[in-house]
Design an enzyme around this catalytic site. Structure first.
Site, PDB file in Angstrom:
ATOM      1  CB  CYS A   1      -0.938   0.002   1.201  1.00  0.00           C
ATOM      2  SG  CYS A   1      -1.922  -1.490   1.306  1.00  0.00           S
TER       3      CYS A   1
ATOM      4  CG  HIS B   1      -6.192   2.188   0.503  1.00  0.00           C
ATOM      5  ND1 HIS B   1      -5.032   2.749  -0.018  1.00  0.00           N
ATOM      6  CD2 HIS B   1      -5.761   1.164   1.307  1.00  0.00           C
ATOM      7  CE1 HIS B   1      -3.987   2.096   0.440  1.00  0.00           C
ATOM      8  NE2 HIS B   1      -4.391   1.128   1.232  1.00  0.00           N
TER       9      HIS B   1
HETATM   10  N1  COA Z   1     -16.747   1.979   4.124  1.00  0.00           N
HETATM   11  C1  COA Z   1     -18.026   2.311   3.850  1.00  0.00           C
HETATM   12  N2  COA Z   1     -18.840   1.575   3.070  1.00  0.00           N
HETATM   13  C2  COA Z   1     -18.306   0.463   2.527  1.00  0.00           C
HETATM   14  C3  COA Z   1     -16.994   0.063   2.756  1.00  0.00           C
HETATM   15  C4  COA Z   1     -16.196   0.856   3.599  1.00  0.00           C
HETATM   16  N3  COA Z   1     -14.955   0.533   3.872  1.00  0.00           N
HETATM   17  N4  COA Z   1     -16.751  -1.069   2.073  1.00  0.00           N
HETATM   18  C5  COA Z   1     -17.894  -1.368   1.428  1.00  0.00           C
HETATM   19  N5  COA Z   1     -18.832  -0.440   1.692  1.00  0.00           N
HETATM   20  C6  COA Z   1     -20.214  -0.410   1.257  1.00  0.00           C
HETATM   21  C7  COA Z   1     -20.364  -0.652  -0.224  1.00  0.00           C
HETATM   22  O1  COA Z   1     -20.359   0.555  -0.950  1.00  0.00           O
HETATM   23  C8  COA Z   1     -21.703  -1.347  -0.284  1.00  0.00           C
HETATM   24  O2  COA Z   1     -22.731  -0.381  -0.197  1.00  0.00           O
HETATM   25  P1  COA Z   1     -24.092  -0.546  -1.026  1.00  0.00           P
HETATM   26  O3  COA Z   1     -24.704  -1.828  -0.509  1.00  0.00           O
HETATM   27  O4  COA Z   1     -24.842   0.686  -0.677  1.00  0.00           O
HETATM   28  O5  COA Z   1     -23.671  -0.629  -2.461  1.00  0.00           O
HETATM   29  C9  COA Z   1     -21.747  -2.176   0.991  1.00  0.00           C
HETATM   30  O6  COA Z   1     -20.870  -1.503   1.904  1.00  0.00           O
HETATM   31  C10 COA Z   1     -21.292  -3.612   0.829  1.00  0.00           C
HETATM   32  O7  COA Z   1     -20.110  -3.571   0.062  1.00  0.00           O
HETATM   33  P2  COA Z   1     -19.224  -4.849  -0.169  1.00  0.00           P
HETATM   34  O8  COA Z   1     -18.240  -4.522  -1.260  1.00  0.00           O
HETATM   35  O9  COA Z   1     -20.120  -6.049  -0.345  1.00  0.00           O
HETATM   36  O10 COA Z   1     -18.473  -4.957   1.193  1.00  0.00           O
HETATM   37  P3  COA Z   1     -17.565  -6.143   1.656  1.00  0.00           P
HETATM   38  O11 COA Z   1     -18.191  -6.694   2.898  1.00  0.00           O
HETATM   39  O12 COA Z   1     -17.260  -7.089   0.535  1.00  0.00           O
HETATM   40  O13 COA Z   1     -16.203  -5.412   2.004  1.00  0.00           O
HETATM   41  C11 COA Z   1     -14.607  -4.713   3.599  1.00  0.00           C
HETATM   42  C12 COA Z   1     -16.077  -4.634   3.138  1.00  0.00           C
HETATM   43  C13 COA Z   1     -14.421  -3.779   4.768  1.00  0.00           C
HETATM   44  C14 COA Z   1     -14.258  -6.137   4.004  1.00  0.00           C
HETATM   45  C15 COA Z   1     -13.700  -4.269   2.408  1.00  0.00           C
HETATM   46  O14 COA Z   1     -14.004  -2.930   2.064  1.00  0.00           O
HETATM   47  C16 COA Z   1     -12.226  -4.393   2.750  1.00  0.00           C
HETATM   48  O15 COA Z   1     -11.642  -5.456   2.617  1.00  0.00           O
HETATM   49  N6  COA Z   1     -11.558  -3.283   3.163  1.00  0.00           N
HETATM   50  C17 COA Z   1     -10.162  -3.314   3.538  1.00  0.00           C
HETATM   51  C18 COA Z   1      -9.277  -3.224   2.332  1.00  0.00           C
HETATM   52  C19 COA Z   1      -7.845  -3.430   2.710  1.00  0.00           C
HETATM   53  O16 COA Z   1      -7.493  -4.312   3.457  1.00  0.00           O
HETATM   54  N7  COA Z   1      -6.936  -2.598   2.167  1.00  0.00           N
HETATM   55  C20 COA Z   1      -5.553  -2.670   2.488  1.00  0.00           C
HETATM   56  C21 COA Z   1      -5.327  -1.990   3.788  1.00  0.00           C
HETATM   57  S1  COA Z   1      -3.770  -2.363   4.528  1.00  0.00           S
END
Ligand code: COA
Length: 381
Positions: free
Chosen positions: A83, A330
């Site tokens: 990242c 991100h």
């Molecule tokens: N903040 C706010 N809303 C979020 C979000 C977040 N971080 N991630 C997803 N959403 C929303 C989506 O827009 C979607 O909204 P909608 O239903 O209105 O369209 C809903 O939540 C579901 O999205 P989805 O993609 O199915 O979520 P998910 O459960 O698959 O993923 C996380 C959620 C948190 C697991 C994912 O965003 C993630 O893995 N984040 C971390 C990424 C990471 O590790 N980066 C490297 C960092 S070191």
């Protein structure tokens, strides 16, 4: 140290399914060159920050990929540091200019993450962790959850205080048309959002995103009167173990502390000199720890101060005016370059509704994995 930022551009971040990497690249490079008043033919080399293009998209060789798309045959490099790939690419661009080998360079950060199954993206991201973490099924949310638990245990940090980080960053993103999430949220919404890895909830996490950003850097000797540059006055990085298990303490990132100390020394500046900072809030706890590692607040007091609103727009030090990773999005390889774009815009006074009044000195903090790489830049007018 003095390296000029002449041009800067970022795409919108988000789920950009209709935009290919080539289209995103063209957009940010054209805009960065226009704002620098330079032509592509004046650029000596290209540095591309990217992490996942090979594993997710099957496309490696990204330096040549970008050169081909731009129609040039100059030296071009892909830089990967999880990242922190974008921050590392900026560092490589800066050091190439300081070496005097190149006079003007283009730095691009790009990532396309949302065209793939979430489980594939999550596994690919874990390439940044240790083999032990990968084989045991850890994910980045779960690793940062361990860090959060350690911080809660040692300093009494609460879930409400972590939620305040997300509330602030969503508020700032509501003023940023290029952010992934432009809606404000409340502490209650964060606390009631679905649990991802206890104690971290959905609204404590940065999302999976697409996006690109580009900057044009120049040596001090090449500056003409056409444009008033913003200066990079420090570019420092440090590394640490890939895995958390090898660390003595989970409540700070020693790479970030070391890189920050080097950056303050290079620039002759102190934490209290910083007006505006973009920090790596991949999870809400990460921003709290960043504030302490950068020396903005004493250990154990950052969460309380953030919750009091001390780093919101309108204060002496404003953090993550773009909305940070949490709300601006991100796209991992693009983030470190976008942070420089945001600070450049702030110091030029062109950050729009999220402008920090009279911002003169800014800092970026870009972290790879759980802190195996940290890159700090300090910029000033
Ligand atoms: N903040 C706010 N809303 C979020 C979000 C977040 N971080 N991630 C997803 N959403 C929303 C989506 O827009 C979607 O909204 P909608 O239903 O209105 O369209 C809903 O939540 C579901 O999205 P989805 O993609 O199915 O979520 P998910 O459960 O698959 O993923 C996380 C959620 C948190 C697991 C994912 O965003 C993630 O893995 N984040 C971390 C990424 C990471 O590790 N980066 C490297 C960092 S070191």
């Amino acid at each position: 140290m003095k390296v000029a930022v002449l041009g800067a551009s970022t795409s919108k971040f988000g789920e950009l399914w209709s935009l290919s990497p080539r289209v995103l690249l063209k957009e940010v490079v054209t805009e960065a060159l226009n704002s620098s008043h330079l032509k592509l033919g004046e650029i000596d080399a290209i540095f591309v920050g990217n992490m996942l293009s090979g594993i997710l998209g099957g496309q490696e060789h990204l330096g040549a990929f970008v050169a081909e798309e731009l129609g040039v045959t100059i030296p071009a490099f892909k830089i990967e540091g999880a990242c922190a790939s974008g921050g590392l690419a900026v560092h490589a661009g800066v050091t190439s200019i300081l070496s005097t080998l190149y006079k003007k360079v283009l730095v691009v950060g790009i990532e396309k993450m949302t065209d793939h199954k979430p489980e594939d993206t999550t596994s690919a991201l874990m390439g940044a962790g240790s083999d032990e973490e990968r084989t045991s099924g850890a994910t980045f949310p779960s690793l940062y959850a361990l860090i959060a638990r350690a911080h809660m245990e040692k300093y009494g940090t609460t879930e409400e205080q972590m939620a305040q980080v997300s509330v602030k960053n969503h508020y700032h993103a509501s003023l940023n048309g290029k952010a992934q999430f432009t809606f404000p949220i409340t502490v209650d919404q964060v606390l009631k959002s679905p649990l991802i890895a206890s104690p971290l909830k959905l609204l404590d996490c940065s999302p999976v995103s697409d996006g690109a950003a580009a900057i044009v850097l120049s040596s001090e000797n090449e500056i003409t009167q056409k444009i008033k540059p913003v200066w990079i006055t420090a570019s420092a990085l440090a590394t640490d173990t890939l895995g958390l298990a090898q660390r003595k303490d989970l409540t700070s990132l020693s790479s970030a502390q070391k890189a920050a100390q080097k950056a303050y020394k290079q620039s002759g500046l102190k934490p209290e000199d910083i007006d505006v900072a973009e920090v790596h809030d991949c999870f809400s706890i990460a921003e709290i720890i960043a504030m302490e590692d950068l020396g903005f607040f004493p250990r154990g007091l950052a969460a309380k101060n953030i919750a009091l609103g001390k780093t919101r727009l309108g204060n002496k030090l404003v953090v993550n005016t773009s909305g940070g990773l949490k709300a601006s999005g991100h796209p991992v390889g693009a983030t470190g370059v976008k942070q420089i774009v945001e600070i450049t815009n702030q110091l030029r006074g062109v950050a729009g509704k999220k402008q920090v009044k009279d911002a003169q000195i800014g800092l970026t903090h870009n972290v790879g994995g759980t802190g195996a790489t940290a890159v700090i830049h300090i910029l000033r007018n």
